[in-house]
Design a protein around this motif. Structure first.
Motif, PDB file in Angstrom:
ATOM      1  N   ILE A 296      -4.303  -5.262   0.605  1.00 54.86           N
ATOM      2  CA  ILE A 296      -4.492  -6.525   1.326  1.00 54.86           C
ATOM      3  C   ILE A 296      -3.923  -6.312   2.724  1.00 54.86           C
ATOM      4  O   ILE A 296      -2.827  -5.766   2.856  1.00 54.86           O
ATOM      5  CB  ILE A 296      -3.785  -7.671   0.592  1.00 54.86           C
ATOM      6  CG1 ILE A 296      -4.436  -7.831  -0.782  1.00 54.86           C
ATOM      7  CG2 ILE A 296      -3.858  -8.965   1.397  1.00 54.86           C
ATOM      8  CD1 ILE A 296      -3.742  -8.785  -1.686  1.00 54.86           C
TER       9      ILE A 296
ATOM     10  N   THR B  22       8.956  -3.191   7.283  1.00 56.41           N
ATOM     11  CA  THR B  22       8.637  -4.324   6.409  1.00 56.41           C
ATOM     12  C   THR B  22       9.798  -4.675   5.496  1.00 56.41           C
ATOM     13  O   THR B  22       9.792  -5.705   4.853  1.00 56.41           O
ATOM     14  CB  THR B  22       7.443  -3.994   5.517  1.00 56.41           C
ATOM     15  OG1 THR B  22       7.817  -2.917   4.663  1.00 56.41           O
ATOM     16  CG2 THR B  22       6.235  -3.648   6.329  1.00 56.41           C
TER      17      THR B  22
ATOM     18  N   VAL C 168      10.804  -8.501   3.798  1.00 57.68           N
ATOM     19  CA  VAL C 168      10.535  -8.474   2.361  1.00 57.68           C
ATOM     20  C   VAL C 168      11.809  -8.742   1.577  1.00 57.68           C
ATOM     21  O   VAL C 168      11.817  -9.447   0.574  1.00 57.68           O
ATOM     22  CB  VAL C 168       9.899  -7.124   1.981  1.00 57.68           C
ATOM     23  CG1 VAL C 168       9.923  -6.935   0.475  1.00 57.68           C
ATOM     24  CG2 VAL C 168       8.470  -7.069   2.471  1.00 57.68           C
TER      25      VAL C 168
ATOM     26  N   GLU D 176       8.801  -3.453  -2.724  1.00 51.43           N
ATOM     27  CA  GLU D 176      10.024  -4.239  -2.864  1.00 51.43           C
ATOM     28  C   GLU D 176       9.851  -5.415  -3.813  1.00 51.43           C
ATOM     29  O   GLU D 176      10.731  -5.714  -4.596  1.00 51.43           O
ATOM     30  CB  GLU D 176      10.459  -4.792  -1.493  1.00 51.43           C
ATOM     31  CG  GLU D 176      10.854  -3.729  -0.489  1.00 51.43           C
ATOM     32  CD  GLU D 176      12.152  -3.034  -0.849  1.00 51.43           C
ATOM     33  OE1 GLU D 176      12.942  -3.616  -1.597  1.00 51.43           O
ATOM     34  OE2 GLU D 176      12.360  -1.897  -0.392  1.00 51.43           O
TER      35      GLU D 176
ATOM     36  N   GLU E 292       5.550   7.007   0.371  1.00 50.25           N
ATOM     37  CA  GLU E 292       4.747   5.778   0.428  1.00 50.25           C
ATOM     38  C   GLU E 292       3.468   5.843  -0.403  1.00 50.25           C
ATOM     39  O   GLU E 292       2.795   4.832  -0.574  1.00 50.25           O
ATOM     40  CB  GLU E 292       4.410   5.453   1.875  1.00 50.25           C
ATOM     41  CG  GLU E 292       3.607   6.569   2.510  1.00 50.25           C
ATOM     42  CD  GLU E 292       3.423   6.347   3.985  1.00 50.25           C
ATOM     43  OE1 GLU E 292       2.922   5.295   4.331  1.00 50.25           O
ATOM     44  OE2 GLU E 292       3.762   7.236   4.764  1.00 50.25           O
TER      45      GLU E 292
ATOM     46  N   MET F  42       6.763   1.752   7.192  1.00 48.00           N
ATOM     47  CA  MET F  42       7.129   1.096   5.928  1.00 48.00           C
ATOM     48  C   MET F  42       8.485   0.407   6.047  1.00 48.00           C
ATOM     49  O   MET F  42       8.675  -0.706   5.622  1.00 48.00           O
ATOM     50  CB  MET F  42       7.166   2.146   4.823  1.00 48.00           C
ATOM     51  CG  MET F  42       7.408   1.599   3.434  1.00 48.00           C
ATOM     52  SD  MET F  42       6.081   0.569   2.839  1.00 48.00           S
ATOM     53  CE  MET F  42       4.827   1.767   2.490  1.00 48.00           C
TER      54      MET F  42
ATOM     55  N   LEU G 197       0.627  -7.970  -7.466  1.00 52.24           N
ATOM     56  CA  LEU G 197       0.675  -7.492  -6.088  1.00 52.24           C
ATOM     57  C   LEU G 197       2.041  -6.877  -5.841  1.00 52.24           C
ATOM     58  O   LEU G 197       3.047  -7.364  -6.353  1.00 52.24           O
ATOM     59  CB  LEU G 197       0.481  -8.653  -5.111  1.00 52.24           C
ATOM     60  CG  LEU G 197      -0.818  -9.422  -5.208  1.00 52.24           C
ATOM     61  CD1 LEU G 197      -0.785 -10.625  -4.273  1.00 52.24           C
ATOM     62  CD2 LEU G 197      -1.993  -8.519  -4.856  1.00 52.24           C
ATOM     63  N   GLU G 198       2.032  -5.840  -5.041  1.00 52.37           N
ATOM     64  CA  GLU G 198       3.285  -5.187  -4.698  1.00 52.37           C
ATOM     65  C   GLU G 198       3.426  -5.227  -3.205  1.00 52.37           C
ATOM     66  O   GLU G 198       2.518  -4.836  -2.474  1.00 52.37           O
ATOM     67  CB  GLU G 198       3.238  -3.743  -5.204  1.00 52.37           C
ATOM     68  CG  GLU G 198       4.490  -2.984  -4.970  1.00 52.37           C
ATOM     69  CD  GLU G 198       4.239  -1.716  -4.195  1.00 52.37           C
ATOM     70  OE1 GLU G 198       3.433  -1.760  -3.230  1.00 52.37           O
ATOM     71  OE2 GLU G 198       4.818  -0.700  -4.550  1.00 52.37           O
ATOM     72  N   LEU G 199       4.563  -5.766  -2.761  1.00 51.72           N
ATOM     73  CA  LEU G 199       4.778  -5.906  -1.335  1.00 51.72           C
ATOM     74  C   LEU G 199       5.762  -4.839  -0.886  1.00 51.72           C
ATOM     75  O   LEU G 199       6.950  -4.898  -1.205  1.00 51.72           O
ATOM     76  CB  LEU G 199       5.327  -7.314  -1.056  1.00 51.72           C
ATOM     77  CG  LEU G 199       5.484  -7.735   0.380  1.00 51.72           C
ATOM     78  CD1 LEU G 199       4.186  -7.612   1.139  1.00 51.72           C
ATOM     79  CD2 LEU G 199       5.980  -9.170   0.433  1.00 51.72           C
ATOM     80  N   SER G 200       5.249  -3.809  -0.218  1.00 52.08           N
ATOM     81  CA  SER G 200       6.090  -2.753   0.345  1.00 52.08           C
ATOM     82  C   SER G 200       7.078  -2.157  -0.652  1.00 52.08           C
ATOM     83  O   SER G 200       8.225  -1.883  -0.297  1.00 52.08           O
ATOM     84  CB  SER G 200       6.881  -3.301   1.523  1.00 52.08           C
ATOM     85  OG  SER G 200       6.140  -3.172   2.674  1.00 52.08           O
TER      86      SER G 200
ATOM     87  N   ASN H  37       3.798   3.621  -5.704  1.00 49.75           N
ATOM     88  CA  ASN H  37       4.066   2.194  -5.820  1.00 49.75           C
ATOM     89  C   ASN H  37       5.274   1.990  -6.711  1.00 49.75           C
ATOM     90  O   ASN H  37       5.466   2.723  -7.670  1.00 49.75           O
ATOM     91  CB  ASN H  37       2.891   1.456  -6.465  1.00 49.75           C
ATOM     92  CG  ASN H  37       1.726   1.336  -5.533  1.00 49.75           C
ATOM     93  OD1 ASN H  37       0.640   1.800  -5.813  1.00 49.75           O
ATOM     94  ND2 ASN H  37       1.960   0.728  -4.397  1.00 49.75           N
TER      95      ASN H  37
ATOM     96  N   PRO I   1       0.712  -4.309   3.945  1.00 50.06           N
ATOM     97  CA  PRO I   1       1.940  -4.136   3.164  1.00 50.06           C
ATOM     98  C   PRO I   1       1.755  -4.431   1.677  1.00 50.06           C
ATOM     99  O   PRO I   1       2.635  -4.146   0.879  1.00 50.06           O
ATOM    100  CB  PRO I   1       2.881  -5.163   3.782  1.00 50.06           C
ATOM    101  CG  PRO I   1       1.978  -6.248   4.270  1.00 50.06           C
ATOM    102  CD  PRO I   1       0.692  -5.599   4.656  1.00 50.06           C
ATOM    103  N   ILE I   2       0.609  -5.005   1.348  1.00 48.89           N
ATOM    104  CA  ILE I   2       0.438  -5.439  -0.050  1.00 48.89           C
ATOM    105  C   ILE I   2      -0.603  -4.576  -0.750  1.00 48.89           C
ATOM    106  O   ILE I   2      -1.706  -4.363  -0.234  1.00 48.89           O
ATOM    107  CB  ILE I   2       0.022  -6.925  -0.112  1.00 48.89           C
ATOM    108  CG1 ILE I   2       1.106  -7.786   0.517  1.00 48.89           C
ATOM    109  CG2 ILE I   2      -0.218  -7.358  -1.550  1.00 48.89           C
ATOM    110  CD1 ILE I   2       0.750  -9.259   0.612  1.00 48.89           C
ATOM    111  N   TYR I   3      -0.224  -4.073  -1.901  1.00 49.95           N
ATOM    112  CA  TYR I   3      -1.152  -3.306  -2.734  1.00 49.95           C
ATOM    113  C   TYR I   3      -1.266  -4.066  -4.049  1.00 49.95           C
ATOM    114  O   TYR I   3      -0.263  -4.496  -4.604  1.00 49.95           O
ATOM    115  CB  TYR I   3      -0.568  -1.912  -2.973  1.00 49.95           C
ATOM    116  CG  TYR I   3      -1.470  -0.969  -3.732  1.00 49.95           C
ATOM    117  CD1 TYR I   3      -2.486  -0.280  -3.085  1.00 49.95           C
ATOM    118  CD2 TYR I   3      -1.298  -0.745  -5.094  1.00 49.95           C
ATOM    119  CE1 TYR I   3      -3.302   0.602  -3.767  1.00 49.95           C
ATOM    120  CE2 TYR I   3      -2.105   0.134  -5.783  1.00 49.95           C
ATOM    121  CZ  TYR I   3      -3.105   0.815  -5.112  1.00 49.95           C
ATOM    122  OH  TYR I   3      -3.922   1.691  -5.800  1.00 49.95           O
TER     123      TYR I   3
ATOM    124  N   GLU J 282       0.138   4.497   4.595  1.00 48.35           N
ATOM    125  CA  GLU J 282      -0.428   3.559   3.608  1.00 48.35           C
ATOM    126  C   GLU J 282      -0.499   2.142   4.158  1.00 48.35           C
ATOM    127  O   GLU J 282      -1.330   1.351   3.736  1.00 48.35           O
ATOM    128  CB  GLU J 282       0.400   3.554   2.327  1.00 48.35           C
ATOM    129  CG  GLU J 282       0.479   4.879   1.593  1.00 48.35           C
ATOM    130  CD  GLU J 282      -0.852   5.339   1.030  1.00 48.35           C
ATOM    131  OE1 GLU J 282      -1.777   4.527   0.931  1.00 48.35           O
ATOM    132  OE2 GLU J 282      -0.963   6.541   0.720  1.00 48.35           O
TER     133      GLU J 282
END
Lengths: 266, 529, 242
Positions: A166, A4, A8, C137, B497, A1, C132-135, B500, A149-151, A73
């Motif tokens: 994704i 990234t 980011v 962040e 992790e 994690m 969308l959530e990127l890491s 979210n 890395p994308i949820y 994840e």
């Protein structure tokens, strides 16, 4: 994690500041939400069906069997077998030198076809595409690394909630290749190393069930030996080919973290 | 009031009823009953009760008339005859059966007040010892519940403690004892009896844990417990909430938070848990989480919920973190939203309206503009309607209306004195129910007004504290504006992790409710506490 | 497509979106930040073609849209293909068959036509709103949308010259302005209240009845090719709504 974080953070800096939406200058409200669909430590078995997109002359249909282990994840390793033809089955071999040629007498190659454009070029225009442009992957076995890395989550017409990962994927493996000659015979063009990269998303239907849409490009060297004509020597035609597969799969997830029961009498 | 309802029923019952020809014998009536012809049986038992020269037959007929009506679903009518057998005392051969019948009716009508009160009045421990232990346990539970409501905690505990372990109401009885211990803990704390308060909370915790232990904390045993005890799943949920309360009372806020967080999101206890966990976080000085819990409570999901204290808590937290402008904004919101209700509520409760006028709030789905209850602020109306007892009232009313129709439509009873008598019982009961429901509404309106008034006083105290705090800032030569005094605290750490992180920008996602957390500017001067 | 059919489609979509709003009595998202309803959106869109058969394109277009509610809107746009022409694949094929093609000017192949300019309009349907959530962040809100519509476009193609393969692309034929249709879908990423970035894939096509030539033995004879001529574009547009 952590890996990234840097890219980011750069993206964050480029993005218009979220602070523009805050309610008060003296406070920020955050959401720290337990994922409904965590994949960490889970195994995933997937069965895919799909086709190649974008190639002018070849049209392949394939199925893929995948086995994934989600290290966390964001990272998973995947082993996969993709096939458009019954492995190791070729039909009747036709005697001759050079690359092995087989009579198309059995329906082993159920997923290897050519497009209407190919027929048009051949019959209407009486032209011949390069044989290397006709080479297809018949069976592929390989491994890949998946980085997600994308949820994401969404609501459809503001009703019902969906969740997805994704991901990007890259990997490599070996594949058998072949093409069909104008006379209908199939030529085995050999087994090669194949590189793959792509992306997709995993839509969670339940903690144990997901649907996946995967777009993956397979790059390989198509090497076609053209036998000697008359007194001249034979030639070898080599091209780097890309086959872009769009696959749809159903996946079962198991293992990993037990679902969070916020309350239970047990 | 409660006694009046039953007395009125009994008056109707005892009014001289002329027998109608031809008179039936007790044997015929019993035969009809055994054949499942309850309408005919009721008519025949009624005739026997009115005309038979044999007292034993009349007594038997009285009880079985109640039974026949009960089997027909005419609970209010059955109640009258069971009650007659019960109040006649041990001399009545169906005295104990009558008491059991009363409890059956109480459960069918969801009446936890009137019938238990009647049983309590004529409770005879010596005679009841001969009763079926399961039925006696139910009686003890309902009487215990009644006494708990009357705040007679010692007596209530005696009845609840007498409930048999194998009774389906055993878990309920244990739960009620736990709640009583919490009440006693609060009482002891108010009297500054720290040791006594701790003792009470510990006893409460032990009881709640014992109830959860009934599940065996294992699926198969829990399923067996679900089959064995009344409403045990709900009791387990309430135990979780009350364990949180007990730990909060003990001052163990960490444990209190753990239990509050086990209350399922979107469950019926969630709003209470959110508000109370806000206090627990506040006591732990975890202001970000406290504000986060209140953020969910004040979200559009809960709409305009009647939670006056939550705004006072929010203002208190802002005061503690030296965000005085935010504290004042919340006090203003409280003033504009809640304090303005006080005169409206006072006017309604003090202008001498009869109780029936208040009952419309519960019993009517739509109120006319001219109805005084239409003036009750929507937030308060919703608060009253969400009380679980409201559904009991409505159930009782529906049951009475249904019973009235059934009596009128029973062809076999057409023109009979029985039908006339039962219709009278139902009508009287309906009128009295309206009065009782009205009384409930009035009491709640009064309570709402008093609650708001109490917090209004609290709000004034906070406002009074803010003024000198601001003066101190000026004296120290520091800006009153918080944004010029300190930096925003960093974003909270993502636990791991599997979590979210989403920044909140004013958009409420249903699935994010309950996961909010604030970070605030560190606006206090170093010397400020 | 007749006006009635278009009205029918618009009506159905409006009814669908109205039904969707009715369904959302218990909405998943309240106080939605990026509502579209009642807003106009101006957009500038560079695009490039993908899955090309024989032609390739890079286009730039400008458009204006209006959303009736959060789910449905109309859009109009006009654009020009700053790069348009044939892929090297076609030239390669031609170069290997110079003798076979002697005397043929119009290749008997479909999908030979390329666009230069286009003007079109259609419906936009946005059924899905998410983020969308990127890491942990960065969070970005998005709409998934589908588009479909019609317009006109100017289409051209290359004839074969006499000295193949060198003058393969020297003769450009104006094929004319044709009724052109499109459909596609994409994601609208909201980067600020008024600004959005759209990533879209769109197929532009027209019905092509083309009088080509082919050889029968050694004689050149006419051949009619009937097919849809497709151009698939990946579009990246910047939108400003007001």
């Amino acid at each position: 994690m952590k890996t990234t974080r840097i890219p980011v953070a750069i993206l964050c800096a480029l993005w218009l500041p979220a602070a523009a939406y805050a309610q008060s200058v003296n406070e920020r409200v955050h959401v720290l939400q337990k994922r409904d669909y965590s994949v960490k430590g889970k195994f995933e078995i997937g069965l895919f069906g799909g086709l190649t997109v974008g190639d002018v002359f070849t049209q392949q249909f394939a199925h893929t069997l995948t086995f994934d282990y989600h290290v966390n994840e964001a990272l998973a390793i995947e082993a996969l077998w993709m096939s458009s033809k019954l492995p190791f089955a070729n039909g009747t071999r036709i005697a001759g030198s050079g690359q092995a040629e087989y009579k198309d007498d059995k329906n082993f190659r159920w997923g290897e076809t050519y497009t209407g454009a190919y027929d048009q070029v051949k019959s209407d225009a009486q032209l011949s595409p390069s044989n290397a442009d006709l080479v297809m992957l018949s069976n592929y076995i390989g491994v890949a690394v998946q980085f997600s890395p994308i949820y994401g989550k969404w609501s459809l017409f503001n009703w019902g909630l969906g969740h997805a990962d994704i991901y990007l994927t890259a990997g490599g493996g070996v594949a058998t290749t072949d093409y069909r000659k104008a006379n209908g015979n199939w030529v085995d063009t050999g087994t090669y190393f194949v590189g793959s990269f792509g992306g997709g998303f995993r839509i969670f239907l339940a903690r144990w069930l997901a649907l996946r849409l995967d777009l993956r490009d397979y790059t390989f060297a198509a090497r076609v030996e053209v036998p000697a004509q008359g007194g001249g020597g034979g030639t070898v035609e080599t091209k780097i080919r890309n086959s872009l597969y769009l696959m749809f799969g159903v996946c079962l997830l198991f293992g990993g973290e037990a679902p969070v029961e916020i309350w239970s009498p047990y | 009031m409660k006694t009046a309802i039953l007395s009125a029923s009994l008056m109707l019952l005892s009014s001289a009823a002329l027998a109608q020809a031809p008179a039936a014998s007790i044997t015929q009536a019993v035969e009809s009953y055994n054949a499942g012809s309850f309408q005919r049986a009721a008519l025949q038992f009624y005739e026997v009760k009115q005309t038979d020269g044999n007292a034993a037959n009349r007594a038997q007929a009285e009880y079985y008339l109640g039974q026949s009506l009960f089997r027909l679903g005419m609970y209010q009518s059955a109640l009258a005859y069971f009650n007659a057998a019960f109040v006649a005392g041990p001399a009545h051969p169906y005295y104990l059966k009558g008491a059991e019948g009363l409890i059956k009716v109480a459960e069918a009508l969801r009446d936890d007040t009137l019938i238990p009160s009647q049983i309590n009045k004529y409770y005879n421990a010596q005679e009841f010892a001969a009763m079926d232990p399961m039925a006696l346990s139910r009686i003890n539970f309902y009487v215990g519940l009644l006494l708990y409501r009357q705040e007679k905690y010692g007596e209530s505990m005696a009845f609840l403690g007498a409930v048999d372990e194998s009774s389906p109401v055993f878990a309920k009885a244990l739960f009620l004892q736990g709640v009583i211990h919490i009440r006693l803990g609060v009482r002891a704390a108010a009297a500054r009896d720290e040791a006594g308060s701790q003792r009470e909370y510990e006893q409460a915790i032990a009881l709640f844990e014992r109830i959860i232990d009934l599940s065996g904390r294992e699926k198969q045993k829990a399923l067996a417990a679900i089959a064995r005890y009344d409403n045990i799943v709900r009791i387990w949920q309430l135990c979780t909430l009350n364990l949180a309360r007990a730990y909060y009372g003990k001052g163990d806020y960490q444990k209190a938070v753990q239990f509050y967080e086990r209350i399922p999101r979107f469950s019926q206890d969630w709003a209470d848990a959110l508000f109370e966990v806000g206090w627990a976080h506040f006591m732990r000085k975890d202001f970000g989480k406290a504000l986060g819990a209140l953020h969910t409570l004040h979200s559009p999901h809960f709409g305009e919920m009647f939670v006056p204290e939550s705004w006072i808590l929010k203002a208190t937290i802002y005061f503690h973190v030296c965000l005085y402008e935010e504290a004042e904004e919340n006090l203003k919101f409280f003033e504009d939203t809640y304090a303005k209700m006080i005169p409206v509520l006072r006017e309604l409760t003090e202008k001498g309206l009869p109780n029936e006028a208040f009952s419309n709030l519960l019993l009517k789905d739509k109120l006319d503009e001219a109805d005084p209850m239409a003036k009750v602020p929507a937030m308060v109306r919703r608060y009253i309607l969400e009380n679980p007892r409201v559904e009991n009232f409505r159930h009782f009313l529906r049951s009475l209306d249904g019973e009235g129709r059934a009596i009128a439509e029973t062809s076999e009873w057409k023109g009979s004195r029985l039908a006339e008598e039962l219709a009278g019982i139902v009508t009287v009961q309906r009128n009295l129910l309206e009065k009782t429901a009205g009384g409930f509404v009035k009491a709640n309106l009064l309570s709402a007004a008093q609650t708001i008034q109490g917090f209004s006083n609290h709000a004034k105290l906070i406002a009074l504290e803010i003024t000198p705090a601001k003066r101190e800032l000026v004296k120290a030569g520091v800006s009153i504006k918080a944004e010029e005094r300190g930096r925003l605290a960093p974003r909270p750490r993502v636990v791991d992790e599997t979590y979210n992180y989403w920044p909140f920008r004013g958009e409420y996602w249903e699935d994010e409710l309950g996961y909010y957390e604030y970070t605030v500017r560190q606006a206090c001067l170093k010397t400020e506490k | 497509m007749g006006v009635r059919k278009i009205l029918l489609i618009v009506g159905s979509c409006l009814a669908l979106s109205a039904a969707a709003q009715a369904v959302a009595a218990e909405p998943i998202v309240r106080n939605q930040l990026f509502g579209l309803g009642g807003r106009f959106e101006a957009s500038l869109t560079p695009a490039f073609s993908v899955f090309d058969k024989y032609t390739r394109h890079m286009t730039i277009s400008a458009g204006l849209g209006y959303f009736f509610n959060d789910y449905i809107g109309l859009e109009f746009e006009g654009g020009y293909a700053v790069l348009h022409g044939d892929r090297s694949l076609l030239k390669e094929i031609v170069s290997t068959a110079v003798d076979t093609l002697q005397g043929i000017k119009k290749l008997p192949l479909s999908d030979l036509k390329y666009m230069t300019w286009f003007v079109q309009g259609g419906l936009v349907l946005c059924p899905l709103y998410g983020k969308l959530e990127l890491s942990s962040e960065l969070a970005v809100s998005f709409h998934l949308y589908f588009v479909g519509g019609a317009g006109v476009a100017d289409w051209r193609y290359h004839q074969l010259g006499d000295a193949l393969p060198d003058d393969f692309e020297r003769i450009e034929v104006d094929y004319g302005v044709k009724p052109t249709f499109y459909f596609g879908g994409g994601l609208r990423f909201h980067i600020a209240r008024a600004w959005s970035l759209r990533l879209e894939i769109r197929d532009e096509f027209f019905y092509d009845k083309y009088e080509a030539e082919h050889k029968v033995a050694t004689t050149v004879e006419p051949k009619t090719i009937t097919d849809f001529n497709h151009v698939t574009l990946v579009r990246l547009s910047m939108g400003w709504s007001f």
